[in-house]
Design a protein around this motif. Structure first.
Motif, PDB file in Angstrom:
ATOM      1  N   MET A   1       0.828  -1.254   0.157  1.00 15.51           N
ATOM      2  CA  MET A   1       0.001  -0.077   0.204  1.00 15.51           C
ATOM      3  C   MET A   1       0.745   1.326  -0.214  1.00 15.51           C
ATOM      4  N   LYS A   2       0.630   2.254  -0.900  1.00 12.06           N
ATOM      5  CA  LYS A   2       1.300   3.366  -1.009  1.00 12.06           C
ATOM      6  C   LYS A   2       0.702   4.489  -0.026  1.00 12.06           C
ATOM      7  N   GLU A   3       1.552   5.140   0.593  1.00 15.42           N
ATOM      8  CA  GLU A   3       0.934   6.148   1.958  1.00 15.42           C
ATOM      9  C   GLU A   3       1.585   7.252   1.802  1.00 15.42           C
ATOM     10  N   PHE A   4       0.701   8.657   2.059  1.00 17.76           N
ATOM     11  CA  PHE A   4       1.259   9.754   2.197  1.00 17.76           C
ATOM     12  C   PHE A   4       1.097  10.569   3.435  1.00 17.76           C
ATOM     13  N   VAL A   5       1.839  11.034   3.986  1.00 17.06           N
ATOM     14  CA  VAL A   5       1.668  11.795   5.345  1.00 17.06           C
ATOM     15  C   VAL A   5       1.670  13.260   4.915  1.00 17.06           C
ATOM     16  N   VAL A   6       0.584  13.926   5.382  1.00 16.16           N
ATOM     17  CA  VAL A   6       0.274  15.255   4.848  1.00 16.16           C
ATOM     18  C   VAL A   6       0.198  15.957   5.975  1.00 16.16           C
ATOM     19  N   ASN A   7       1.160  17.164   6.352  1.00 11.55           N
ATOM     20  CA  ASN A   7       1.068  18.229   7.299  1.00 11.55           C
ATOM     21  C   ASN A   7      -0.030  18.933   6.815  1.00 11.55           C
ATOM     22  N   PRO A   8      -0.146  20.223   8.012  1.00 10.95           N
ATOM     23  CA  PRO A   8      -1.482  21.143   7.626  1.00 10.95           C
ATOM     24  C   PRO A   8      -0.921  21.908   6.439  1.00 10.95           C
ATOM     25  N   THR A   9      -1.910  22.290   5.674  1.00  8.68           N
ATOM     26  CA  THR A   9      -1.818  23.004   4.375  1.00  8.68           C
ATOM     27  C   THR A   9      -2.098  24.239   4.546  1.00  8.68           C
ATOM     28  N   GLU A  10      -1.569  25.231   3.690  1.00  6.37           N
ATOM     29  CA  GLU A  10      -2.089  26.596   3.510  1.00  6.37           C
ATOM     30  C   GLU A  10      -3.537  26.520   2.593  1.00  6.37           C
ATOM     31  N   THR A  11      -4.199  27.947   2.807  1.00  7.69           N
ATOM     32  CA  THR A  11      -5.234  27.934   2.102  1.00  7.69           C
ATOM     33  C   THR A  11      -5.095  28.038   0.577  1.00  7.69           C
ATOM     34  N   GLY A  12      -3.951  28.300   0.131  1.00  9.05           N
ATOM     35  CA  GLY A  12      -3.610  28.532  -1.194  1.00  9.05           C
ATOM     36  C   GLY A  12      -3.683  27.652  -2.288  1.00  9.05           C
ATOM     37  N   ASP A  13      -3.653  26.393  -1.518  1.00  6.93           N
ATOM     38  CA  ASP A  13      -3.368  25.127  -2.466  1.00  6.93           C
ATOM     39  C   ASP A  13      -4.304  24.280  -1.936  1.00  6.93           C
ATOM     40  N   LEU A  14      -5.736  24.584  -2.788  1.00 10.23           N
ATOM     41  CA  LEU A  14      -6.880  23.752  -2.553  1.00 10.23           C
ATOM     42  C   LEU A  14      -7.092  22.599  -3.236  1.00 10.23           C
ATOM     43  N   SER A  15      -6.150  22.099  -4.178  1.00 12.81           N
ATOM     44  CA  SER A  15      -5.911  21.028  -5.015  1.00 12.81           C
ATOM     45  C   SER A  15      -4.955  19.936  -4.494  1.00 12.81           C
ATOM     46  N   LYS A  16      -4.287  20.112  -3.350  1.00 14.54           N
ATOM     47  CA  LYS A  16      -3.166  19.261  -3.127  1.00 14.54           C
ATOM     48  C   LYS A  16      -3.939  17.784  -2.928  1.00 14.54           C
ATOM     49  N   LEU A  17      -4.729  17.715  -1.862  1.00 12.46           N
ATOM     50  CA  LEU A  17      -5.530  16.567  -1.711  1.00 12.46           C
ATOM     51  C   LEU A  17      -5.977  15.453  -2.924  1.00 12.46           C
ATOM     52  N   GLN A  18      -6.748  16.604  -3.668  1.00 11.75           N
ATOM     53  CA  GLN A  18      -6.987  15.869  -5.056  1.00 11.75           C
ATOM     54  C   GLN A  18      -6.110  15.345  -5.805  1.00 11.75           C
ATOM     55  N   ARG A  19      -4.854  15.982  -5.941  1.00 10.19           N
ATOM     56  CA  ARG A  19      -3.628  15.365  -6.739  1.00 10.19           C
ATOM     57  C   ARG A  19      -3.032  14.250  -5.991  1.00 10.19           C
ATOM     58  N   LEU A  20      -3.151  13.980  -4.724  1.00 11.84           N
ATOM     59  CA  LEU A  20      -2.708  12.888  -4.157  1.00 11.84           C
ATOM     60  C   LEU A  20      -3.500  11.898  -4.548  1.00 11.84           C
ATOM     61  N   ILE A  31      -3.772   7.943   2.919  1.00 10.54           N
ATOM     62  CA  ILE A  31      -3.505   9.434   2.950  1.00 10.54           C
ATOM     63  C   ILE A  31      -3.924   9.768   4.418  1.00 10.54           C
ATOM     64  N   ILE A  32      -2.812  10.155   5.380  1.00 11.47           N
ATOM     65  CA  ILE A  32      -2.907  10.636   6.586  1.00 11.47           C
ATOM     66  C   ILE A  32      -2.832  12.109   6.717  1.00 11.47           C
ATOM     67  N   LEU A  33      -3.739  12.674   7.388  1.00  8.90           N
ATOM     68  CA  LEU A  33      -3.636  14.122   7.797  1.00  8.90           C
ATOM     69  C   LEU A  33      -3.213  14.260   9.191  1.00  8.90           C
ATOM     70  N   LYS A  34      -2.228  15.033   9.194  1.00  8.07           N
ATOM     71  CA  LYS A  34      -1.545  15.100  10.556  1.00  8.07           C
ATOM     72  C   LYS A  34      -2.357  16.158  11.398  1.00  8.07           C
ATOM     73  N   PRO A  35      -1.855  16.130  12.807  1.00  5.51           N
ATOM     74  CA  PRO A  35      -2.944  17.358  13.516  1.00  5.51           C
ATOM     75  C   PRO A  35      -2.596  18.982  12.906  1.00  5.51           C
ATOM     76  N   GLY A  56      -7.006  15.687  16.111  1.00  4.49           N
ATOM     77  CA  GLY A  56      -6.420  17.101  16.103  1.00  4.49           C
ATOM     78  C   GLY A  56      -6.318  17.714  14.571  1.00  4.49           C
ATOM     79  N   ALA A  57      -6.508  16.612  13.712  1.00  2.00           N
ATOM     80  CA  ALA A  57      -6.470  17.157  12.204  1.00  2.00           C
ATOM     81  C   ALA A  57      -7.929  17.550  12.054  1.00  2.00           C
ATOM     82  N   GLU A  58      -7.949  18.568  11.118  1.00  2.00           N
ATOM     83  CA  GLU A  58      -9.287  19.334  10.694  1.00  2.00           C
ATOM     84  C   GLU A  58      -9.152  19.635   9.365  1.00  2.00           C
ATOM     85  N   LEU A  59     -10.042  18.928   8.376  1.00  2.00           N
ATOM     86  CA  LEU A  59     -10.046  19.362   7.179  1.00  2.00           C
ATOM     87  C   LEU A  59     -11.230  20.141   6.608  1.00  2.00           C
ATOM     88  N   LEU A  60     -10.921  21.467   6.383  1.00  2.00           N
ATOM     89  CA  LEU A  60     -11.628  22.236   5.871  1.00  2.00           C
ATOM     90  C   LEU A  60     -12.091  22.552   4.648  1.00  2.00           C
TER      91      LEU A  60
END
Length: 451
Positions: A1-20, A31-35, A56-60
């Protein structure tokens, strides 16, 4: 299984999760969203993806209306085009959303725009949505529910799985949905466990969970605190629902808590495809308008049957049990006389005549009620059949206001917390106690009807 660990993102890159997610198509991926806070535009999830939110992670999600594409879906029981859910999957399988984090639809701008539109104040952003959707839906008829399909401003759900299988959502908090929170549509083999569905009490059309023409669904250990119905079972509305003809069946709801909202567990009013083999057990309901609610009417069709309600505790629920085949919401003035008739129609259209039968209710305890303890209103041409209640106690709230139990076409009210009924056949009531009384607790809704 391929795994991505994602740290909190800036509001300017709204397509990052979709690309992953797109990079994981055709393979198992996690895909793991960190706190911290993660900002995103709408997401379309492919098969075999696990979206995991650490505690502690929040996806907005962005509240930019223009980011949501139009998609063919079902809107309050009718197939039409609406804005795609913020988390969406179609024709997919093996998807998991897990963790202890929060998924936040940031619905406030959607709610205020809807309220303003209803007042005649239509913003530029709302007009742009209408200009996209109204032409797509021009040939689609049928009635509309409280969400206002006729307005063309069809807001997105927070989550929708359409025609999917092998879906699991566990642990996360789902909040602030623009429209319905979570919509399971035309899907099967779905497990929803230990979730929190949260919307403000005044958020319009903010159902918690809608299981719509889907089968083999388990809802276990979930908490609902929403502004509309908590958990709904649906299968299409009127002619379009009859055309689609897909039932909701084999749903087990257990160990859940429901607070506020219009109803705790609601069946209908979209019943056209049929709803059957439903179990609700070991649940707590507090402060909802109704506890268990079944609602339908002439023209809607569908059979609601084999329903078992067991071990339910209710507190501050206005009317604990309501089954109403004269539901008035959305009925047009031009059809009110026909819908409200207490006579058997000269011509009975079997495909569009709803049926309610084979209901087993066991061990229900309700306190601080403010209306009828139970309300059963069938149709003269289609009485509610074979209700069995065993072990039901209800206590009314002191100095209670008189409240309407059912939203029926007659605006029925009751001065005493009785079991009210009309057009009911082959029913059995055993071990019933209402305000300490066991006698004279059954009352006709219409005195002139001889059942």
């Amino acid at each position: 299984m391929k795994e991505f660990v994602v740290n909190p993102t800036e509001t300017g890159d709204l397509s990052k999760l979709q690309r992953l997610m797109d990079s994981l198509k055709g393979q198992d991926g996690r895909i793991i969203l960190k706190p911290g806070q993660h900002y995103s535009g709408p997401l379309k999830i492919p098969s075999h993806i696990n979206l995991h939110l650490d505690e502690g992670a929040e996806l907005l999600f962005s509240d930019d209306f223009s980011l949501c594409p139009a998609v063919l879906t079902r809107w309050e029981g009718t197939e039409c085009y609406a804005l795609r859910a913020l988390i969406f999957a179609e024709d997919s399988s093996g998807i998991t959303i897990s963790g202890r984090g929060t998924i936040n639809g940031q619905g406030a701008r959607w709610w205020s725009s809807y309220r303003n539109m209803r007042k005649g104040l239509v913003s530029r952003e709302v007009k742009e949505v209408q200009e996209r959707l109204i032409p797509l839906n021009r040939e689609i008829g049928g009635g509309s529910g409280g969400g206002g399909r006729e307005t063309g401003f069809l807001r997105p759900s927070l989550i929708q799985f359409k025609n999917c299988s092998g879906i699991r959502i566990e642990g996360v908090t789902l909040k602030n949905s623009p429209f319905w929170n979570t919509h399971i549509l035309y899907s099967r083999d779905v497990a929803l466990e230990n979730l929190s569905f949260i919307n403000p009490y005044d958020a319009p059309n903010s159902d918690g969970l809608d299981i719509d023409s889907s089968e083999n669904v388990t809802v276990d250990g979930c908490r609902f605190d929403v502004g509309d119905d908590c958990l709904c079972l649906k299968s299409g509305m009127d002619a379009d629902g009859i055309r689609v003809g897909k039932p909701t069946a084999h749903v087990n709801v257990k160990n859940c808590s429901m607070e506020h909202g219009h109803g705790a567990v609601v069946i209908g009013s979209e019943t056209s495809g049929g709803i059957s083999h439903i179990t609700v057990e070991n649940c707590r309901m507090r402060g909802t308008d109704r506890g268990i609610r079944v609602k339908t009417r002439r023209g809607r069709g569908g059979t609601v049957e084999n329903i078992r309600l067991k071990n339910l505790e209710m507190d501050g629920v206005s009317a604990p049990i309501v089954m109403n085949m004269y539901y008035r919401c959305g009925a047009g003035e031009d059809e009110a006389e026909r819908l409200a008739s207490l006579e058997i129609p000269e011509i009975i259209e079997r495909t569009s005549t709803p049926v309610i039968r084979d209901i087993v209710i066991e061990n229900i305890h309700a306190k601080n009620i403010r209306s009828a303890a139970a309300f059963f209103l069938g149709l003269p041409e289609s009485p509610i059949e074979r209700i069995s209640i065993t072990g039901f106690t209800a206590e009314s709230e002191e100095d209670r206001p008189i409240e309407e139990p059912a939203m029926d076409l007659f605006h029925t009210k009751t001065a005493s917390p009785a079991i009210m009924r009309a057009f009911v056949r082959n029913s059995h009531f055993i071990d019933i106690k209402i305000d300490g009384q066991t006698e004279n607790i059954l009352k006709p809704i219409f005195q002139e009807i001889d059942e």
